[in-house]
Design a protein around this motif. Structure first.
Motif, short mmCIF file in Angstrom:
data_model
loop_
_atom_site.label_atom_id
_atom_site.label_comp_id
_atom_site.label_asym_id
_atom_site.label_seq_id
_atom_site.Cartn_x
_atom_site.Cartn_y
_atom_site.Cartn_z
N PHE A 84 -19.60 59.27 -12.47
CA PHE A 84 -18.87 58.49 -11.50
C PHE A 84 -19.15 58.95 -10.02
O PHE A 84 -19.68 60.03 -9.96
N HIS A 85 -18.66 58.16 -9.05
CA HIS A 85 -18.93 58.69 -7.80
C HIS A 85 -17.50 59.55 -7.52
O HIS A 85 -16.42 58.95 -7.61
N LEU A 111 -7.58 67.22 -24.99
CA LEU A 111 -7.57 65.78 -25.22
C LEU A 111 -6.14 65.44 -25.34
O LEU A 111 -5.50 64.19 -25.55
N ALA A 112 -5.23 66.23 -25.09
CA ALA A 112 -3.62 65.96 -25.54
C ALA A 112 -3.10 64.75 -24.51
O ALA A 112 -2.76 63.89 -25.23
N GLU A 113 -3.54 64.94 -23.20
CA GLU A 113 -2.73 63.89 -22.40
C GLU A 113 -3.45 62.62 -22.72
O GLU A 113 -2.68 61.51 -22.57
N LEU A 114 -4.86 62.71 -22.97
CA LEU A 114 -5.70 61.39 -23.28
C LEU A 114 -4.87 60.81 -24.64
O LEU A 114 -4.71 59.60 -24.74
N ASN A 115 -4.58 61.68 -25.58
CA ASN A 115 -3.91 60.96 -26.90
C ASN A 115 -2.57 60.36 -26.49
O ASN A 115 -2.44 59.41 -27.05
N ASP A 116 -1.80 61.20 -25.76
CA ASP A 116 -0.46 60.61 -25.38
C ASP A 116 -0.83 59.28 -24.80
O ASP A 116 0.29 58.31 -25.02
N GLU A 152 -4.72 54.98 -14.16
CA GLU A 152 -3.94 56.27 -15.00
C GLU A 152 -4.97 56.78 -15.83
O GLU A 152 -5.34 57.91 -15.77
N LEU A 153 -5.81 55.92 -16.46
CA LEU A 153 -6.93 56.39 -17.58
C LEU A 153 -7.97 57.00 -16.88
O LEU A 153 -8.38 58.15 -17.39
N ARG A 154 -8.48 56.50 -15.65
CA ARG A 154 -9.31 57.14 -14.80
C ARG A 154 -9.00 58.58 -14.33
O ARG A 154 -9.89 59.52 -14.37
N GLN A 155 -7.78 58.74 -13.90
CA GLN A 155 -7.18 60.00 -13.27
C GLN A 155 -7.20 60.87 -14.71
O GLN A 155 -7.62 62.27 -14.44
N ILE A 156 -6.75 60.54 -16.03
CA ILE A 156 -6.81 61.51 -16.89
C ILE A 156 -8.21 62.23 -17.11
O ILE A 156 -8.54 63.01 -17.38
N LEU A 157 -9.20 60.85 -17.26
CA LEU A 157 -10.57 61.43 -17.63
C LEU A 157 -11.28 62.24 -16.49
O LEU A 157 -11.86 63.05 -16.78
N HIS A 158 -10.69 61.83 -15.19
CA HIS A 158 -11.09 62.91 -14.16
C HIS A 158 -10.49 64.24 -14.27
O HIS A 158 -11.44 64.95 -14.06
N ARG A 159 -9.47 64.26 -14.54
CA ARG A 159 -9.08 65.84 -14.75
C ARG A 159 -9.57 66.50 -15.81
O ARG A 159 -10.05 67.65 -15.72
N LEU A 160 -9.95 65.81 -17.05
CA LEU A 160 -10.62 66.38 -17.97
C LEU A 160 -12.07 66.63 -17.57
O LEU A 160 -12.73 67.63 -17.72
#
Length: 180
Positions: free
Chosen positions: A75-76, A100-105, A159-167
């Motif tokens: 991603f950019h 992956l806990a945040e993503l699972n939630d 929100e999903l992109r932010q979770i994946l960005h933090r990961l």
């Protein structure tokens, strides 16, 4: 004699109907339970967007391979985490269940459903506007897996992109701490 034949035919029809009824009940139970993420763990997640504006393109993949969760994305991003081309690229980095806990939630809250079947395109029609979005969560093994999706609102996409960005940031830092 005729009553014996009719009884035999009836018994034969019953024996033929039992497997059909069992198969129908199993299929019904499977489709009712597939939106329950607690019954089966997801094995892959794909989130990507192609856009005519390259800055709005991204691609995230998390998948289970050889009993290890792997993560890759493109991603950019901002200059502090991006390469010379302003792209954040990462391929095949291991992540843990704790990562992956945040993503699972987040996934637990989504009303997952089977994706709509793709409409066939005419062979001579070209799609010049390449703006596409896809979000799929896979369950099962590679051989017998099935996918579910959810219609994400703009807020849910962010929100999903932010979770994946933090990961990404956690995994990238881990990669920099442990060079191969």
């Amino acid at each position: 004699m005729q009553s014996k034949n009719s009884r035999l035919k009836l018994i034969l029809l019953l024996f033929m109907a039992i497997p059909l009824l069992l198969a129908a009940s199993l299929l019904n139970a499977q489709t009712k339970g597939e939106t329950e993420m607690t019954t089966e763990k997801w094995t892959a997640l794909i989130l990507n967007q192609n856009h005519m504006n390259m800055l709005e393109c991204y691609d995230y993949h998390i998948y289970l391979e050889n009993k290890q969760m792997l993560y890759s994305c493109t991603f950019h991003g901002n200059a502090s985490i991006a390469d010379r081309n302003s792209l954040c690229k990462l391929q095949d980095m291991p992540v843990t269940e704790a990562d992956l806990a945040e993503l699972n939630d987040f996934l637990q809250k989504l009303p997952l459903e089977r994706p709509a079947p793709k409409r066939p395109r005419a062979p001579h029609m070209r799609a010049y506007d390449a703006a596409t979005f896809s979000f799929l969560v896979y369950f099962g093994t590679y051989v017998d897996r099935y996918s579910l999706t959810a219609k994400l609102s703009a807020e849910q996409k962010d929100e999903l992109r932010q979770i994946l960005h933090r990961l990404f940031v956690r995994v990238k830092d881990r990669k920099n701490d442990n060079p191969a």
